[in-house]
Scaffold this active site. Structure first.
Site, short mmCIF file in Angstrom:
data_model
loop_
_atom_site.label_atom_id
_atom_site.label_comp_id
_atom_site.label_asym_id
_atom_site.label_seq_id
_atom_site.Cartn_x
_atom_site.Cartn_y
_atom_site.Cartn_z
N TYR A 27 0.83 -1.22 0.00
CA TYR A 27 0.00 0.00 0.00
C TYR A 27 0.86 1.27 0.00
O TYR A 27 0.55 2.22 0.72
CB TYR A 27 -0.92 0.03 1.23
CG TYR A 27 -1.79 -1.19 1.37
CD1 TYR A 27 -2.75 -1.51 0.41
CD2 TYR A 27 -1.65 -2.05 2.46
CE1 TYR A 27 -3.54 -2.63 0.53
CE2 TYR A 27 -2.44 -3.18 2.59
CZ TYR A 27 -3.39 -3.47 1.63
OH TYR A 27 -4.16 -4.57 1.75
N TYR A 155 -14.30 -4.72 3.17
CA TYR A 155 -12.98 -5.11 2.71
C TYR A 155 -12.80 -6.60 2.96
O TYR A 155 -13.02 -7.08 4.08
CB TYR A 155 -11.87 -4.33 3.44
CG TYR A 155 -10.50 -4.81 3.03
CD1 TYR A 155 -9.94 -4.42 1.81
CD2 TYR A 155 -9.78 -5.69 3.83
CE1 TYR A 155 -8.71 -4.91 1.41
CE2 TYR A 155 -8.54 -6.18 3.43
CZ TYR A 155 -8.01 -5.78 2.22
OH TYR A 155 -6.79 -6.26 1.81
N ASP A 249 -17.20 -12.82 7.09
CA ASP A 249 -15.75 -12.69 7.05
C ASP A 249 -15.31 -12.19 8.42
O ASP A 249 -15.41 -11.00 8.73
CB ASP A 249 -15.37 -11.72 5.92
CG ASP A 249 -13.88 -11.42 5.88
OD1 ASP A 249 -13.17 -11.79 6.83
OD2 ASP A 249 -13.44 -10.80 4.89
N LYS A 278 -5.75 -13.91 10.56
CA LYS A 278 -5.20 -12.92 11.51
C LYS A 278 -4.87 -13.51 12.88
O LYS A 278 -3.87 -14.19 13.00
CB LYS A 278 -6.20 -11.76 11.67
CG LYS A 278 -6.55 -11.07 10.35
CD LYS A 278 -5.68 -9.89 10.12
CE LYS A 278 -6.18 -9.07 8.96
NZ LYS A 278 -5.21 -8.12 8.48
#
Ligand SMILES: Cc1ncc(COP(=O)(O)O)c(C=O)c1O
Length: 427
Positions: A27, A155, A249, A278
Site C-alpha cells: 500500500y 474489505y 468474514d 489474523k
C-alpha cells in the site's frame, strides 16, 4: 566499484538501505512514502527499533498478535513442532496439529459450522468461501447463481475474487475493470432507507445470487465502521428468505476482537460459511480457515468427482502455523482474554472520549478492543505516524481515521500511553 556487486551485498550490514532498493512495500507509493521503521525485535506489546528505541504497539501487527508478540506458550509450541515436522503437504497426508485445530475450531464455533478448509491468508480464505458458495449451487444444478451481495465500506482482501466484493472505491473496481467480476454492492441495511434499497437489490438479483458476504459488526480496513447486531439478523433473514448462503468474514473480528469470541455470537446468528485468519495463529505464522456448515459440506459429498472442491494451497494446514493456532486457543482457554478485551474497551472509551472536543475530530467510537478517532481528513498519515513515534507509540492512521487494535494482554498503563499520545498528537 558498483554498489550492486554481489560481494558488496553479502558483506554489507546495512540491510535497510541496501535491501530497500529491492523490496516493494504494501500500500505504498514507493517514490514518496516514508521509509519503514527498522525493527530489531518484538516482545509483548513492544516493538524495539534498530536504534534501540522502544515503541508501544497500538496495532498488534494488523490486529493479529492478540496475546502480544513472542508469547512463550506459542513460541514453545512452534519450537517443538519445528523440531518434529515444520511442513508436510496436506494432499494425501494428515497431521495432528491441523486435525486437532479443525476439531477445536468446530467445537468453538456456533451451530454446525464444523468443516474447516485451511489456507494461508485471509484473502485466500475468502476466495475459498466464494468458490464454495458458487459450487454449492452448481452441485445442486443451479449454475446461474454466481454473484454475491456485498457492502459499501467492506474489505475482504486483495486477491481478485476478494477485491471484487470490496467497496468499489477501496477495491479500485474501475482500475481493474475486466479483471474483476461484477457483484451487487449496496449499503448495509442499517436503517429504513438502506433496508428498502437492500430488499430491492435482493428482489432484482435473487435468481443470480449465490450468497451475501459481510464483515460482521465492524467493517475494518474500509474505515473501522460499526453496525448493530440487528443488521446481521436482517441479513440472516434475507438469506433465508431468498435461499442464499450467508458468509461472515471474521478475519478481523474473530477471536475476541469485538468483545465476544466471534462477532456472529453477539447477534446470535450462525452464518453458512465463516472465514478466519489474523489472530487465528496468535499473530505468529500465516494461517487461515474457511469453515462451512454441514449443509454446505453435504452439497459436495458425492460419488461424483466433479462435485469435489478443487482447491489446495501448497502450504495448506502448515504444521508450524497450526501448532501456533492450537497454542493460541490454549491461551484463550487458560487466560481471561475476553475480560481483558472488556477492560481495554472501557478504558479506551473513557480516555478517547476527550478527543471529541479536538479540532477536526468528527467521531470517537469503541467496540471491543477497537478504538477509533475519525477526523474530517488527515493530510499526511506518514506525518502523523512519525509524530506518534516521537511519543513512543506505533499507531498507523489510514484514510481519515486514527485507530487502536492493541494486543489483549496490553497493560492499563500502556493503553493509557496510547490514548494519551492520540490526545496529544491530535490536540
Ligand atoms: C475482514 C478482512 N478480510 C480479509 C482480509 C485479507 O486478509 P489477508 O491480508 O490475510 O489476505 C483482511 C485483512 O485485513 C480483513 O480485515
Amino acid at each position: 566499484m558498483s554498489s550492486r556487486a554481489p560481494e558488496d551485498k553479502t558483506r554489507s550490514h546495512d540491510w535497510l538501505t541496501q535491501g530497500l532498493a529491492h523490496v516493494w512495500l504494501p500500500y505504498a507509493q514507493m517514490k514518496t512514502a516514508a521509509a519503514p521503521l527498522p525493527v530489531s525485535r518484538t516482545d509483548g506489546c513492544r516493538i524495539t527499533l534498530a536504534d534501540g528505541r522502544e515503541l508501544i504497539d497500538g496495532i498488534a501487527s494488523w490486529w493479529t498478535a492478540c496475546h502480544g508478540y513472542n508469547h512463550p506458550h506459542i513460541r514453545q509450541a512452534v519450537e517443538r513442532q519445528l523440531a518434529i515436522m515444520p511442513h508436510v503437504m496436506f494432499g494425501g497426508l494428515a497431521h495432528e496439529p491441523a486435525l486437532s485445530l479443525a476439531r477445536r475450531l468446530a467445537a468453538l464455533l456456533p451451530g454446525d459450522l464444523d468443516r474447516v478448509f485451511f489456507s494461508e491468508s485471509g484473502s485466500v480464505s475468502v476466495e475459498v468461501a466464494m468458490k464454495m458458495a458458487v459450487q454449492f449451487w452448481v452441485n445442486q444444478s443451479q449454475p446461474k447463481r454466481r454473484k454475491f451481495i456485498a457492502f459499501r465500506n467492506g474489505y475482504h482482501g486483495d486477491t481478485t475474487g476478494a477485491m471484487a466484493v470490496c467497496d468499489p472505491e477501496e477495491g479500485m473496481h474501475a482500475l481493474f475493470r475486466g479483471l474483476l467480476p461484477e457483484h451487487v454492492i449496496v449499503d448495509l441495511p442499517r436503517d429504513e432507507e438502506s433496508t428498502a434499497a437492500f430488499d430491492q437489490a435482493l428482489e432484482h438479483h435473487a435468481a443470480g445470487l449465490a450468497g451475501i458476504i459481510v464483515e460482521p459488526l465492524v467493517q475494518g480496513a474500509g474505515g473501522m465502521k460499526f453496525h448493530a447486531p440487528a443488521v446481521l439478523q436482517r441479513l440472516r433473514q434475507a438469506a433465508d428468505r431468498y435461499d442464499l448462503l450467508l458468509i461472515f468474514d471474521e478475519i478481523f473480528t474473530g477471536f475476541g476482537r469485538t468483545g465476544t469470541m466471534f462477532a456472529c455470537q453477539a447477534a446470535d446468528v450462525v452464518p453458512d460459511i465463516i472465514t478466519l485468519s489474523k489472530a487465528l495463529s496468535g499473530g505468529t505464522l500465516p494461517l487461515a480457515g474457511t469453515v462451512a456448515r454441514r449443509k454446505v459440506f453435504d452439497a459436495f459429498w458425492s460419488d461424483d468427482p466433479k462435485k469435489a472442491l478443487m482447491h489446495g494451497p501448497t502450504y495448506m494446514g502448515n504444521p508450524l502455523a497450526c501448532a501456533a493456532a492450537n497454542a493460541s486457543l490454549d491461551l484463550f482457554e487458560q487466560e481471561p482474554r475476553l475480560q481483558q478485551v472488556k477492560a481495554i474497551s472501557e478504558q479506551m472509551a473513557q480516555e478517547l472520549a476527550a478527543c471529541r472536543s479536538l479540532p477536526g475530530v468528527t467521531d470517537v467510537r469503541v467496540q471491543g478492543a477497537i478504538g477509533v478517532v475519525e477526523l474530517e481528513r488527515i493530510d499526511s498519515c506518514d506525518h502523523l505516524t512519525a509524530r506518534f513515534v516521537e511519543e513512543g507509540v506505533f499507531i498507523r492512521p489510514f484514510g481519515n481515521i486514527v485507530y487502536l487494535t492493541p494486543a489483549f494482554t496490553i497493560s492499563e498503563s500502556e493503553v493509557g500511553q496510547l490514548t494519551g499520545a492520540i490526545r496529544k498528537v491530535l490536540g
